[in-house]
Scaffold this motif. Structure first.
Motif, PDB file in Angstrom:
ATOM      1  N   GLU A 241      51.174  19.849  64.257  1.00 32.65           N
ATOM      2  CA  GLU A 241      50.920  20.399  65.597  1.00 32.65           C
ATOM      3  C   GLU A 241      49.648  19.817  66.194  1.00 32.65           C
ATOM      4  O   GLU A 241      49.610  19.449  67.382  1.00 32.65           O
ATOM      5  CB  GLU A 241      50.817  21.925  65.507  1.00 32.65           C
ATOM      6  CG  GLU A 241      50.642  22.604  66.872  1.00 32.65           C
ATOM      7  CD  GLU A 241      50.562  24.115  66.759  1.00 32.65           C
ATOM      8  OE1 GLU A 241      50.438  24.780  67.814  1.00 32.65           O
ATOM      9  OE2 GLU A 241      50.615  24.651  65.621  1.00 32.65           O
TER      10      GLU A 241
ATOM     11  N   LEU B 163      48.929  17.215  69.625  1.00 30.15           N
ATOM     12  CA  LEU B 163      47.985  17.531  70.692  1.00 30.15           C
ATOM     13  C   LEU B 163      46.952  16.421  70.854  1.00 30.15           C
ATOM     14  O   LEU B 163      46.613  16.032  71.978  1.00 30.15           O
ATOM     15  CB  LEU B 163      47.281  18.861  70.386  1.00 30.15           C
ATOM     16  CG  LEU B 163      46.384  19.440  71.476  1.00 30.15           C
ATOM     17  CD1 LEU B 163      47.187  19.736  72.743  1.00 30.15           C
ATOM     18  CD2 LEU B 163      45.708  20.719  70.976  1.00 30.15           C
TER      19      LEU B 163
ATOM     20  N   GLU C 269      47.909  13.395  72.882  1.00 34.48           N
ATOM     21  CA  GLU C 269      47.871  13.523  74.338  1.00 34.48           C
ATOM     22  C   GLU C 269      46.528  13.071  74.907  1.00 34.48           C
ATOM     23  O   GLU C 269      46.407  12.805  76.102  1.00 34.48           O
ATOM     24  CB  GLU C 269      48.136  14.974  74.747  1.00 34.48           C
ATOM     25  CG  GLU C 269      49.511  15.506  74.351  1.00 34.48           C
ATOM     26  CD  GLU C 269      50.609  14.822  75.119  1.00 34.48           C
ATOM     27  OE1 GLU C 269      50.354  14.366  76.256  1.00 34.48           O
ATOM     28  OE2 GLU C 269      51.735  14.719  74.584  1.00 34.48           O
TER      29      GLU C 269
ATOM     30  N   HIS D 174      45.258  22.119  77.070  1.00 33.25           N
ATOM     31  CA  HIS D 174      44.963  21.298  75.884  1.00 33.25           C
ATOM     32  C   HIS D 174      43.625  21.687  75.261  1.00 33.25           C
ATOM     33  O   HIS D 174      43.496  21.763  74.034  1.00 33.25           O
ATOM     34  CB  HIS D 174      44.950  19.814  76.262  1.00 33.25           C
ATOM     35  CG  HIS D 174      46.321  19.259  76.509  1.00 33.25           C
ATOM     36  ND1 HIS D 174      46.539  17.958  76.940  1.00 33.25           N
ATOM     37  CD2 HIS D 174      47.553  19.823  76.398  1.00 33.25           C
ATOM     38  CE1 HIS D 174      47.839  17.760  77.078  1.00 33.25           C
ATOM     39  NE2 HIS D 174      48.476  18.877  76.763  1.00 33.25           N
TER      40      HIS D 174
ATOM     41  N   LYS E 150      44.091  25.054  73.542  1.00 33.04           N
ATOM     42  CA  LYS E 150      44.911  24.931  72.338  1.00 33.04           C
ATOM     43  C   LYS E 150      44.141  24.268  71.204  1.00 33.04           C
ATOM     44  O   LYS E 150      44.230  24.685  70.036  1.00 33.04           O
ATOM     45  CB  LYS E 150      46.167  24.116  72.661  1.00 33.04           C
ATOM     46  CG  LYS E 150      47.201  24.076  71.538  1.00 33.04           C
ATOM     47  CD  LYS E 150      47.775  25.442  71.273  1.00 33.04           C
ATOM     48  CE  LYS E 150      48.872  25.391  70.239  1.00 33.04           C
ATOM     49  NZ  LYS E 150      49.411  26.739  69.911  1.00 33.04           N
TER      50      LYS E 150
END
Length: 319
Positions: A58, A62, A65, A85, A88
């Motif tokens: 996970e 991220l 990105e 983002h 997170k």
């Protein structure tokens, strides 16, 4: 906050993922080593590994990105996406990775030692050939199950005492007559320390010190929560059971002995009032055992034996 610090949060997340990967590799190596040593991996360790795999996957999605999250010629990505983002990344770092790293520090060992079944407890296919031993087998099993005395078995060397008492031990364990069955081959040179260690291993004891082994073992064997059968095979000389730590008193709730020797008097001296004798195998059983052992070579051996006898007879006849 998350919008303003989104780049720092992603960079920080990337560093923590690296730490988590290092911890993951360390645990993996320990798990492999423990597995090779036939130890049981802790459930908490297995769960930790699964959670780590999921979180790393996970987090890396991220982090990927981040390469696309740059302003180009005055055009910037969606601020809402940046906010999400950044938030997170912070949450994964603080609420997932940090606890996982702390949990790793709290593990200690990743496995438990396992108690494996001794090889002698595996079924012996050859025993099925000994039909004539059936009555002796039943008498020994009955004596162990009923009488408050130790049981002795005697017979000439090579007659099959060891095979018989091992089968008794397997059956006693299978039928739950005893919770623990210990087999020790004593032989001519009696090693009290080795006997103590083998018994202790089977009853889950560890001698932290070299002193008072007999006393500690005696107290353990006197406990009534488990019924214990100790098989002392191939005795040659009398020795004091107290020197090992085996209790003198015998009852159907505690520790009981099954002893084998070549001579009856020795077993009587060792506290077996009515030892049982093992007779020789009958002719059919001896032949079946021979064929079972020789396998495909039985015909070749028979021909060789006949030829040898023939040559020998011819030799004597000629002279």
């Amino acid at each position: 906050m998350y919008l303003y610090n989104h780049r720092n949060n992603l960079d920080s997340l990337e560093k923590e993922v690296t730490k988590l990967k290092d911890a993951q590799e360390e645990v993996k190596n320990k798990v492999v080593a423990a597995d090779n040593n036939v130890e049981k991996i802790k459930q908490s360790v297995t769960q930790w590994q699964d959670e780590v795999d999921s979180i790393i996957h996970e987090a890396e999605q991220l982090i990927a990105e981040k390469a696309n999250d740059r302003c180009v010629k005055g055009f910037c990505p969606n601020l809402i996406t940046r906010y999400k983002h950044g938030k997170k990344a912070f949450e994964i770092k603080e609420h997932n990775i940090s606890p996982l790293l702390q949990q790793r520090n709290d593990f200690g060992e990743v496995s438990y030692p396992t108690t494996l079944e001794d090889l002698w407890l595996k079924p012996d296919k050859n025993y099925d050939l000994f039909i004539s031993r059936d009555s002796t087998f039943k008498n020994i099993l009955k004596a162990l199950n009923d009488a408050n005395v130790n049981v002795g078995v005697y017979g000439m060397g090579g007659i099959g005492k060891t095979t018989l008492v091992k089968e008794i031990g397997r059956q006693a364990k299978k039928e739950k007559i005893f919770d623990v069955v210990v087999y020790v081959e004593v032989n001519k040179t009696i090693d009290i320390e080795e006997i103590q260690k083998e018994i202790a291993r089977n009853v889950g004891m560890k001698f932290e010190e070299e002193t008072q082994r007999a006393s500690k073992l005696h107290e353990r064997l006197k406990k009534k929560e488990k019924k214990i059968l100790i098989i002392l095979d191939n005795l040659w000389d009398e020795f004091d059971l107290k020197s090992v730590g085996i209790p003198d008193e015998v009852d159907d709730r505690g520790c009981k002995l099954l002893l084998t020797a070549r001579e009856r008097p020795l077993l009587e001296k060792m506290g077996c009032p009515n030892p049982l004798q093992i007779d020789s195998l009958n002719g059919d059983e001896s032949w079946r055992l021979f064929k079972k052992t020789a396998g495909d070579h039985v015909i070749e051996f028979s021909i060789f034996l006949i030829n040898t006898i023939s040559i020998t007879l011819n030799f004597f006849f000629f002279f």
